[in-house]
Design a protein around this motif. Structure first.
Motif, mmCIF file in Angstrom:
data_model
loop_
_atom_site.group_PDB
_atom_site.id
_atom_site.type_symbol
_atom_site.label_atom_id
_atom_site.label_comp_id
_atom_site.label_asym_id
_atom_site.label_seq_id
_atom_site.Cartn_x
_atom_site.Cartn_y
_atom_site.Cartn_z
ATOM 1 N N THR A 70 0.820 -1.204 0.000
ATOM 2 C CA THR A 70 0.000 0.000 0.000
ATOM 3 C C THR A 70 0.860 1.262 0.000
ATOM 4 O OG1 THR A 70 -0.095 0.058 2.410
ATOM 5 C CG2 THR A 70 -1.840 -1.164 1.275
ATOM 6 N N LEU A 71 0.218 2.387 -0.259
ATOM 7 C CA LEU A 71 0.911 3.671 -0.229
ATOM 8 C C LEU A 71 1.394 4.001 1.184
ATOM 9 C CD1 LEU A 71 -1.401 5.837 -2.510
ATOM 10 C CD2 LEU A 71 0.801 4.850 -3.086
ATOM 11 N N ASP A 72 0.604 3.641 2.179
ATOM 12 C CA ASP A 72 0.995 3.903 3.571
ATOM 13 C C ASP A 72 2.256 3.134 3.940
ATOM 14 O OD1 ASP A 72 -1.157 5.607 3.967
ATOM 15 O OD2 ASP A 72 -2.467 3.978 4.673
ATOM 16 N N ALA A 73 2.354 1.906 3.474
ATOM 17 C CA ALA A 73 3.552 1.105 3.752
ATOM 18 C C ALA A 73 4.777 1.726 3.095
ATOM 19 C CB ALA A 73 3.352 -0.325 3.253
ATOM 20 N N ALA A 74 4.635 2.200 1.872
ATOM 21 C CA ALA A 74 5.755 2.835 1.171
ATOM 22 C C ALA A 74 6.180 4.115 1.878
ATOM 23 C CB ALA A 74 5.371 3.123 -0.275
ATOM 24 N N SER A 75 5.228 4.877 2.339
ATOM 25 C CA SER A 75 5.541 6.106 3.062
ATOM 26 C C SER A 75 6.263 5.808 4.374
ATOM 27 C CB SER A 75 4.254 6.886 3.331
ATOM 28 O OG SER A 75 4.525 8.068 4.015
ATOM 29 N N THR A 76 5.843 4.754 5.051
ATOM 30 C CA THR A 76 6.501 4.333 6.290
ATOM 31 C C THR A 76 7.943 3.915 6.026
ATOM 32 O OG1 THR A 76 4.376 3.570 7.148
ATOM 33 C CG2 THR A 76 6.338 2.744 8.238
ATOM 34 N N VAL A 106 6.217 4.497 -5.421
ATOM 35 C CA VAL A 106 7.543 5.117 -5.543
ATOM 36 C C VAL A 106 7.468 6.569 -5.081
ATOM 37 C CG1 VAL A 106 9.344 5.782 -7.173
ATOM 38 C CG2 VAL A 106 8.236 3.558 -7.387
ATOM 39 N N LYS A 107 6.427 7.274 -5.498
ATOM 40 C CA LYS A 107 6.241 8.670 -5.080
ATOM 41 C C LYS A 107 5.957 8.754 -3.581
ATOM 42 C CE LYS A 107 3.845 12.872 -6.257
ATOM 43 N NZ LYS A 107 2.836 13.339 -5.369
ATOM 44 N N ALA A 108 5.173 7.829 -3.051
ATOM 45 C CA ALA A 108 4.875 7.829 -1.619
ATOM 46 C C ALA A 108 6.136 7.600 -0.797
ATOM 47 C CB ALA A 108 3.838 6.753 -1.302
ATOM 48 N N LEU A 109 7.003 6.713 -1.255
ATOM 49 C CA LEU A 109 8.265 6.479 -0.558
ATOM 50 C C LEU A 109 9.144 7.728 -0.598
ATOM 51 C CD1 LEU A 109 10.280 3.306 -0.450
ATOM 52 C CD2 LEU A 109 11.496 5.389 -0.932
ATOM 53 N N ALA A 110 9.210 8.378 -1.755
ATOM 54 C CA ALA A 110 10.014 9.591 -1.887
ATOM 55 C C ALA A 110 9.468 10.706 -0.988
ATOM 56 C CB ALA A 110 10.038 10.052 -3.341
ATOM 57 N N ASP A 111 8.162 10.858 -0.945
ATOM 58 C CA ASP A 111 7.560 11.880 -0.084
ATOM 59 C C ASP A 111 7.802 11.581 1.391
ATOM 60 O OD1 ASP A 111 6.660 13.252 -2.290
ATOM 61 O OD2 ASP A 111 4.633 12.387 -2.219
ATOM 62 N N GLY A 112 7.728 10.311 1.759
ATOM 63 C CA GLY A 112 8.025 9.923 3.145
ATOM 64 C C GLY A 112 9.466 10.208 3.529
ATOM 65 N N ARG A 114 11.370 12.546 2.123
ATOM 66 C CA ARG A 114 11.488 14.013 2.210
ATOM 67 C C ARG A 114 10.929 14.528 3.532
ATOM 68 N NH1 ARG A 114 9.855 14.162 -3.431
ATOM 69 N NH2 ARG A 114 11.679 14.691 -4.675
ATOM 70 N N ASP A 115 9.784 13.992 3.927
ATOM 71 C CA ASP A 115 9.194 14.398 5.206
ATOM 72 C C ASP A 115 10.071 14.009 6.374
ATOM 73 O OD1 ASP A 115 7.043 15.438 3.825
ATOM 74 O OD2 ASP A 115 5.749 13.684 4.159
ATOM 75 N N GLY A 116 10.830 12.934 6.213
ATOM 76 C CA GLY A 116 11.744 12.480 7.253
ATOM 77 C C GLY A 116 13.026 13.304 7.342
ATOM 78 N N GLY A 117 13.292 14.133 6.317
ATOM 79 C CA GLY A 117 14.442 15.014 6.394
ATOM 80 C C GLY A 117 15.513 14.820 5.345
ATOM 81 N N LEU A 118 15.328 13.899 4.406
ATOM 82 C CA LEU A 118 16.310 13.734 3.330
ATOM 83 C C LEU A 118 16.111 14.815 2.275
ATOM 84 C CD1 LEU A 118 16.530 9.914 2.610
ATOM 85 C CD2 LEU A 118 18.255 11.376 3.610
ATOM 86 N N ASN A 119 17.208 15.305 1.729
ATOM 87 C CA ASN A 119 17.158 16.330 0.680
ATOM 88 C C ASN A 119 17.521 15.700 -0.650
ATOM 89 O OD1 ASN A 119 16.624 18.387 2.540
ATOM 90 N ND2 ASN A 119 18.789 18.574 2.990
ATOM 91 N N PHE A 120 16.595 15.794 -1.623
ATOM 92 C CA PHE A 120 16.877 15.387 -2.995
ATOM 93 C C PHE A 120 15.910 16.058 -3.933
ATOM 94 C CE2 PHE A 120 14.275 12.068 -1.125
ATOM 95 C CZ PHE A 120 13.299 11.815 -2.066
#
Length: 120
Positions: A70-76, A106-112, A114-120
């Motif tokens: 799921t999208l939630d799992a990818a974000s986590t 893939v987008k959900a993982l990237a957004d997660g 970014r929200d966690g503090g990675l810069n790209f």
């Protein structure tokens, strides 16, 4: 089988374009998405080693994830990867989507991440 070849060609083409970013000293955040799971790792291409990784297969994350596709799992997974990267001292990365479209998990993982503090 043909779709695997096409994705592999896209991945090679993407990595070729991103090759110049590896020379700047930034680490590469690489993604792999299967039908049921998603995997992410941060790689130092100069040394040729994986610095941190996270996936829906991690025992620590399995407790918080009900269904791994799921999208939630990818974000986590993205937020956990960012947390582990901060602990390892990695802040700036470049994103290697591995031939997958920048949409959905893939987008959900990237957004997660970014929200966690990675810069790209």
């Amino acid at each position: 089988m043909k779709s695997h070849k096409i994705r592999a060609q896209r991945a090679v083409r993407t990595r070729y374009r991103l090759k110049s970013l590896a020379e700047t000293g930034k680490a590469r955040m690489s993604i792999f998405r299967s039908e049921q799971h998603i995997y992410a790792q941060i790689i130092d291409d100069i040394k040729g080693e994986t610095l941190v990784s996270a996936s829906t297969m991690d025992k620590k994350l399995r407790k918080n994830i009900k269904k791994s596709s799921t999208l939630d799992a990818a974000s986590t997974v993205g937020s956990e990867l960012a947390k582990r990267a901060k602990a390892a001292g990695v802040k700036d990365v470049y994103f290697d989507r591995g031939g997958f479209r920048y949409a959905g998990r893939v987008k959900a993982l990237a957004d997660g991440a970014r929200d966690g503090g990675l810069n790209f």
